[in-house]
Each structure stands twice: as structure tokens, then as C-alpha cells.
Scaffold this motif. Structure first.
Motif, short mmCIF file in Angstrom:
data_model
loop_
_atom_site.label_atom_id
_atom_site.label_comp_id
_atom_site.label_asym_id
_atom_site.label_seq_id
_atom_site.Cartn_x
_atom_site.Cartn_y
_atom_site.Cartn_z
N SER A 1 11.37 13.78 9.05
CA SER A 1 10.89 12.97 9.70
C SER A 1 10.96 11.49 9.25
O SER A 1 10.03 11.58 8.01
CB SER A 1 10.29 13.28 10.70
N ALA A 2 11.03 10.43 9.90
CA ALA A 2 10.45 8.88 9.68
C ALA A 2 11.04 7.97 10.83
O ALA A 2 10.77 8.46 11.73
CB ALA A 2 11.80 8.41 8.18
N LYS A 3 9.58 7.26 10.35
CA LYS A 3 9.22 6.54 11.32
C LYS A 3 8.94 5.19 10.82
O LYS A 3 8.94 5.29 10.16
CB LYS A 3 8.25 7.31 12.24
N LEU A 4 9.31 3.56 11.48
CA LEU A 4 9.31 2.75 11.08
C LEU A 4 8.97 1.88 12.06
O LEU A 4 8.84 1.44 13.55
CB LEU A 4 10.35 1.87 11.09
N MET A 5 7.21 0.86 11.86
CA MET A 5 7.02 0.22 13.04
C MET A 5 6.52 -0.44 12.09
O MET A 5 6.16 -1.84 11.21
CB MET A 5 5.33 1.27 13.29
N ARG B 1 0.68 -1.41 -0.26
CA ARG B 1 -0.24 0.24 -0.16
C ARG B 1 1.35 1.05 -0.26
O ARG B 1 1.74 1.49 0.92
CB ARG B 1 -1.08 -0.55 1.45
N ILE B 2 0.49 2.65 -0.80
CA ILE B 2 1.23 3.49 -0.52
C ILE B 2 -0.03 4.23 -0.06
O ILE B 2 -0.67 4.87 -1.09
CB ILE B 2 1.69 3.99 -2.14
N GLU B 3 0.65 5.75 0.58
CA GLU B 3 -0.10 6.47 1.42
C GLU B 3 0.05 7.60 0.66
O GLU B 3 1.12 7.77 1.43
CB GLU B 3 -0.89 6.44 2.59
N ALA B 4 0.16 8.82 0.03
CA ALA B 4 0.56 9.32 0.07
C ALA B 4 0.22 11.44 0.00
O ALA B 4 -1.10 11.06 -0.67
CB ALA B 4 1.22 9.99 -1.09
N THR B 5 0.51 11.95 0.34
CA THR B 5 0.04 13.79 0.61
C THR B 5 1.04 14.52 -0.40
O THR B 5 2.28 14.46 0.61
CB THR B 5 -0.80 13.74 1.50
N CYS C 1 4.88 17.81 2.99
CA CYS C 1 3.88 16.47 2.08
C CYS C 1 4.34 15.25 3.29
O CYS C 1 5.33 15.22 4.25
CB CYS C 1 4.84 16.47 0.57
N SER C 2 3.81 13.93 3.06
CA SER C 2 4.23 12.75 3.50
C SER C 2 3.68 11.23 3.22
O SER C 2 3.74 12.03 1.82
CB SER C 2 3.37 12.60 5.29
N SER D 1 7.13 8.95 6.56
CA SER D 1 7.99 10.08 6.19
C SER D 1 7.36 11.06 6.18
O SER D 1 6.56 11.33 5.46
CB SER D 1 9.32 9.42 4.65
N PHE D 2 7.59 12.37 6.53
CA PHE D 2 7.41 13.54 6.57
C PHE D 2 8.58 14.53 6.29
O PHE D 2 10.21 14.11 6.57
CB PHE D 2 7.27 13.90 8.03
N LEU D 3 8.24 15.60 5.23
CA LEU D 3 9.23 17.19 4.90
C LEU D 3 8.09 17.90 4.81
O LEU D 3 6.81 18.59 4.11
CB LEU D 3 9.61 16.17 3.58
N ASP D 4 8.66 18.94 5.24
CA ASP D 4 7.82 20.00 4.88
C ASP D 4 8.94 21.19 4.01
O ASP D 4 10.35 21.13 3.60
CB ASP D 4 7.70 21.03 6.46
N ARG D 5 8.64 22.32 3.91
CA ARG D 5 9.28 23.30 2.74
C ARG D 5 10.56 23.77 3.33
O ARG D 5 11.60 24.01 2.80
CB ARG D 5 8.48 25.05 2.22
#
Length: 615
Positions: free
Chosen positions: A97-101, A5-9, A71-72, A88-92
Motif C-alpha cells: 500500500s502507498a499514500k502521498l500527502m 528525509r528517509i525513515e525506514a523500518t 516493512c515500511s 509505503s508499506f509491504l508485508d511478507r
């Protein structure tokens, strides 16, 4: 790894991207240029590695969709039977930041960029470099992989060996620098030893010379005292001899008197006793004796014997006294002569130049030091005759003093000079003892430096041998890797080229040459069409992917390709085997008669900024 699955914003083109994917089969993504096909692959790459193929690390903020602030991406995937969720999260502003669960777990496996990268590398078995060299093949990157890239080295299994080899080379460089320092210390120490100019045995030579000089000083001092004392004794004895000479006449008279008395008393005793009537004397002598004997008739016979004996003893005592005194005086005079002869036997001579040198060295601070001339020693010939007269007591005191006093002055001068030499020798011995200690310390330091140098050389030699072994192992692994890649490509290439090309050559630099049955020779890639080049490179990349899987990863994997496909390539990709079970293929269009079934088909459009795909 299998993506589920891929979820992106707000990632690249898409404001919203949601895709549920099958775990096996071909996933086809189609659409015109600028329709967002590549954005899907870039979103996967960003989620896994925090970067994309087309956007470098310095421009990472461009991943955020134009006009948005952040974006994430959330990627769900499986490794074996275990499902994971990567966010994964990134701003302008570039904050990332990243997190693995684990799926269904609240406690994260890793949090933060560094920890997530480390956990993914351990979990997946590859990093970004290996990913773009094998699994992810973008159309603009259909070229031969660089043979010395870190990704290929990891695939070949030589990366750890080369890392160790690099560390060993660094250690060799450090030890070579250390060796230069040690050699510099050794050279400096050798210069110190040369400047020290140490002479083995010189200290013992100085000590022996000092011992001999001290012995000479002691002997001269003893002889000087002995000669002075015996000169005084000779002088006193000479004066006593004069007294003895004046008393010699009286002693002779008394000796005569005692002798006469002893003779008369003895004769009278004999005539009155044992010799009475034994012989006849002349009338005159007989009358005289009778007259005196009548006077002695009243004296007892025993007294006469005692008188004879006593007078004889007194005579002998007087005679022995004079003889004893003469013998004593002669013996003491002989001692003076013997001492003078011993002094002459020393045969010690100190020239004026030697005296000047000794005095100059003993008083180096005084440049105007005056040196007294050495006293003249009496002639040895003079002593030959004088010694006999001294021994017999016939030498006059004045003559004896005229010889002895210059001799004593000369002996005193020699003793002074030898004393100065002793001081110089003591200073030289002290300096030499210090030099001996310094030389010993320098030798100890030199031995330590040499031992250190030998240790450094041994360590360098050991590491050079280790490098030889590592280079041999690296060469062996590289040859095996190239051979395996060649075999894998040879098995896949006919399937991609419809059997037109079956044989190829791959050298140490992964340069590919393909065999042409028409030319009956191997050709370079520049001699075939661009389509055939892509087919060959596709086969090479798949071979690298399978090689990486066989070395690093167990279980099924996905492969993501962005290239113009052909009918034969689709058929081959649909049947890659169990290792690569999920294949992503991106193209503008797919032929209708591809003769393959897509397990998921995703169509992208230029004006669409949201994409949702179900399983």
C-alpha cells in the motif's frame, strides 16, 4: 525532486533507518561490501516506485528484512517549494500500500498503489524506467542505455508520438481486416450477380411480346366471333333468299299490274284532259276508247290523276323492295367474305413442335401429357374463288361451312395456343420482375459496399499519411535528441577524464565511439579501459538526466549514483550546475585528496542494522 528525509523500518539490511539530508551538495555514502550502502538507494527506489533495481516485482516480498513480517518506508521530499510525504508499506504476503500527502496536510493527495503511481508520475515527471536510465546509476548497470527503451523515448519526447503511431497502426490493421471482410462481401455479391445472370431490357422484351400476343388473341377472338356471327347471318340470308325467290314471281305480277294501271289511268287522264283532240287514232282503237271512256265518264278527272300516281308509286315500291333486299343480302354476304379475308391476312402459324412445347411447359408436372395435333387450316387458294361467290351471294351454304368451320377450328386452336403463351409470358414476366427487383437490390447493396470499401481505403490512406508525418517527426526529434546528448556528453566528458577525451560520436542506437588523439581516430568502448568506460557512461547518464530535466521537470533535482569514483569525477559532480543540485555518491572509500567537500557523509558498517544520520 529533492529528498530531505528517509525513515525506514525492516527494509533489506536495516531494522531501522533514519536520515535527515541537506537539500544541496554532495552526499557521500561509504562502507565495505555488504555493509548496507545499496540498501539506502533501494529503499528510496522502493518508496518511489514500489520496486527496487535488484529485486524484481515477482520477488517484492524480499524487500522485507529477514525474519520480519512487514516493512515500511517514509520519504520526505520537495518539488519546488512544496514538501511532500510519501509512505509505503509491504508485508511478507505481498500486500502493498502507498499514500502521498502534502506536508502539514491531513487529506492525502493520493491513496493506493495506482493513484500514488499516477500522482508521482505527474508530479516528478518520470517513472521507474526513466529513473534507472538516468538518475539512478548502479555500478553493475554501467552500460550504454538501450536506444529503443521506453525511458530513452520519453527523454527524447518521441514516446507519445510512438504511442499514437502504434494506435494508428492498430487502427490500420483493424481497417485492413475490415477491408478484407468488405472485399469478401463484394466478391460474394459479384457471384450472386453472376448467378442471377440479369439481362437488361429482357423484361421490356417480354412485356412487348405479351402485348403483341394479347393483341393477336383479341384480334383472333374478335374475328372468330365475327366470322361465326356472319356465317349464321349468311345462312339465314340464304334461306331468306329462297323465300324471296319463291315470292319473286308474285312481286313481278303485281309490279306489272301496277304499271299497267298507272299507264291506263295516266293515259285516260291525259286524253280527257290536256291531250283531248291532239291527235287522230285508228278507227278500231278510237271505237274501243270511246266505249271505255264512256264507262270512265262518270269518274272524276282528279281521281284519274290520283290513280295514275298511286299505281306508279306502288310499282316503284315493289321494285325498290326487291332491289333493297337483294342489296342487303349481297352486302351481308360481302361482310362474311371480308372477315374471312382478314383472318387469312393474320398469317398466324403454330407448328406442332411449338404446340407441344407450350403444352409441355403449361403442364410440366404431367410427364405423359398428350398433345393433340394442330387442326389443318383450309387452303388459301380455296378462299380466293369462294370469297367472290360469297360476296355475290352465289356460294352454297354447305360450301361456305366446309371452309369456315375448319377455319374457325384452326383460329380457336391458335387462340388456345396463344392463351397458353400468355400464361407462360405472365409467369416469365413475374419471374423477371422479381429478378429485376433482386438485381436492383443487389446493385444498391453493391453500391453501399463499394462506398464502405472506399471509405475504409480513404481512412487507411489517411492513417498512412499520418504515420508518414509521425515517422518524420519522430526521426526529427530523435536526431535532435542524439545531437543534444552528444553536445552534453562532449561538455562533461573532459571534466571526468581530465581532458584526455573531448570528442565522441553517438549514432542513432546511442552507440558511443570516442576520439583518441594518440590514434587520431575514433575508438569503440571496448578499446579503452574499464575505468574510462565508466567515466564515459557516467557522462552519458548525466547527459540523459539533464535532457530529461529540460523536457519534463522544472526545478532542482537529485541524482543517485553507485559506482567507483575518481578524483576528477567528484570534482565534476560537485559542479553540475543548478539543474542537479543534490548528488548521491556511493563507494567503498573516497580518496583523501579528493579536493571536494561533502555536505553529508554517511558511513555504513557490516554489523550495523540501524543507521541514524542527522542534517
Amino acid at each position: 525532486m529533492i529528498i530531505t528525509r528517509i525513515e525506514a523500518t525492516n527494509v533489506l539490511k536495516y531494522k531501522q533507518l533514519s536520515m535527515a539530508l541537506p537539500e544541496e551538495g554532495l552526499i557521500a555514502i561509504s562502507g565495505q561490501n555488504e555493509s548496507g550502502k545499496s540498501s539506502i538507494g533501494e529503499a528510496v527506489c522502493f518508496a518511489l516506485f514500489g520496486r527496487t533495481f535488484s529485486i524484481g516485482p515477482d520477488d517484492l516480498h524480499k524487500v522485507v528484512r529477514w525474519g520480519e513480517n512487514h516493512c515500511s518506508v517514509t520519504l520526505e521530499f520537495k518539488v519546488g517549494a512544496q514538501a511532500y510525504v510519501l509512505s509505503s508499506f509491504l508485508d511478507r504476503d505481498g500486500n502493498y500500500s502507498a499514500k502521498l500527502m502534502r506536508a502539514g496536510k491531513e487529506e492525502p493527495v493520493a491513496r493506493g498503489i495506482g493513484q500514488v503511481d499516477e500522482a508521482l508520475s505527474e508530479l516528478l515527471g518520470f517513472e521507474y524506467e526513466q529513473f534507472v536510465e538516468s538518475f539512478y546509476l548502479a555500478q553493475r548497470e554501467i552500460t550504454t542505455p538501450h536506444p529503443h527503451s521506453q525511458a530513452v523515448k520519453i527523454m527524447a519526447g518521441i514516446a507519445p508520438l510512438e504511442r499514437v503511431a502504434d494506435e494508428i497502426r492498430d487502427e490500420i490493421g483493424e481497417r485492413e481486416d475490415l477491408l478484407e471482410e468488405v472485399q469478401a462481401e463484394c466478391d460474394a455479391l459479384r457471384e450472386e450477380l453472376d448467378e442471377l445472370d440479369f439481362q437488361p431490357g429482357y423484361l421490356k422484351q417480354l412485356q412487348d411480346e405479351r402485348f403483341e400476343t394479347q393483341d393477336q388473341v383479341d384480334r383472333i377472338s374478335g374475328l372468330s366471333q365475327e366470322i361465326a356471327a356472319r356465317l349464321q347471318t349468311y345462312t339465314d340470308n340464304t334461306r331468306e333468299g329462297y323465300k324471296v325467290q319463291s315470292a319473286r314471281g308474285r312481286a313481278a305480277f303485281f309490279r306489272f299490274v301496277f304499271f299497267v294501271l298507272a299507264a291506263l289511268a295516266g293515259a285516260t287522264w291525259w286524253l280527257r284532259g290536256p291531250g283531248a283532240g291532239s291527235f287522230t287514232l285508228p278507227d278500231e282503237l278510237n271505237g274501243l276508247l270511246e266505249r271505255y271512256l264512256q264507262l270512265l265518264q262518270q269518274v272524276p278527272q282528279q281521281w284519274l290523276s290520283w290513280a295514275a300516281i298511286g299505281s306508279g308509286v306502288l310499282f316503284l315500291l315493289m321494285w325498290m323492295r326487291v332491289a333493297g333486299r337483294r342489296a342487303r343480302l349481297r352486302a351481308e354476304a360481302g361482310e362474311l367474305a371480308d372477315s374471312l379475308l382478314q383472318a387469312r391476312a393474320l398469317d398466324i402459324e403454330i407448328e406442332q413442335e411449338t404446340a407441344e412445347l407450350v403444352l409441355a411447359q403449361s403442364d410440366a408436372e404431367d410427364d405423359e401429357a398428350e398433345v393433340e395435333p394442330a387442326p389443318v387450316r383450309p387452303d388459301a387458294v380455296e378462299l380466293e374463288g369462294l370469297a367472290e361467290r360469297i360476296a355475290s351471294g352465289e356460294a352454297v351454304v354447305r360450301q361456305v361451312r366446309e371452309y369456315v368451320e375448319p377455319e374457325l377450328k384452326w383460329l380457336g386452336y391458335v387462340q388456345q395456343m396463344l392463351g397458353e403463351q400468355l400464361e407462360l409470358l405472365d409467369a416469365a414476366i413475374a419471374e423477371e420482375e422479381e429478378r429485376v427487383g433482386e438485381h436492383r437490390n443487389l446493385l444498391d447493396i453493391q453500391a453501399g459496399i463499394r462506398e464502405k470499401r472506399d471509405d475504409v481505403l480513404a481512412r487507411i490512406d489517411l492513417r498512412n499519411k499520418a504515420l508518414e508525418l509521425l515517422n518524420g517527426a519522430i526521426s526529427h526529434l530523435s536526431n535532435n535528441f542524439n545531437r543534444d546528448i552528444k553536445d552534453l556528453v562532449a561538455r562533461m566528458l573532459p571534466r571526468f577524464t581530465d581532458g584526455r577525451y573531448e570528442h565522441l560520436q553517438i549514432d542513432q542506437d546511442l552507440k558511443v565511439r570516442i576520439f583518441s588523439s594518440e590514434k587520431r581516430d575514433f575508438m569503440g568502448l571496448e578499446e579503452v579501459s574499464s575505468g574510462t568506460q565508466r567515466q564515459i557512461m557516467l557522462a552519458l547518464r548525466l547527459a540523459l538526466s539533464q535532457k530529461l530535466l529540460s523536457r519534463k521537470i522544472k526545478g532542482r533535482q537529485f541524482a543517485f549514483f553507485d559506482e567507483e569514483r575518481t578524483r576528477n569525477a567528484l570534482v565534476a559532480l560537485a559542479d553540475l550546475g543548478a539543474d542537479i543540485s543534490q548528488v548521491w555518491i556511493v563507494a567503498q572509500t573516497f580518496p583523501q585528496d579528493a579536493a571536494v567537500r561533502f555536505d553529508a557523509s554517511i558511513a555504513c558498517e557490516r554489523g550495523m542494522d540501524e543507521l541514524r544520520v542527522g542534517a
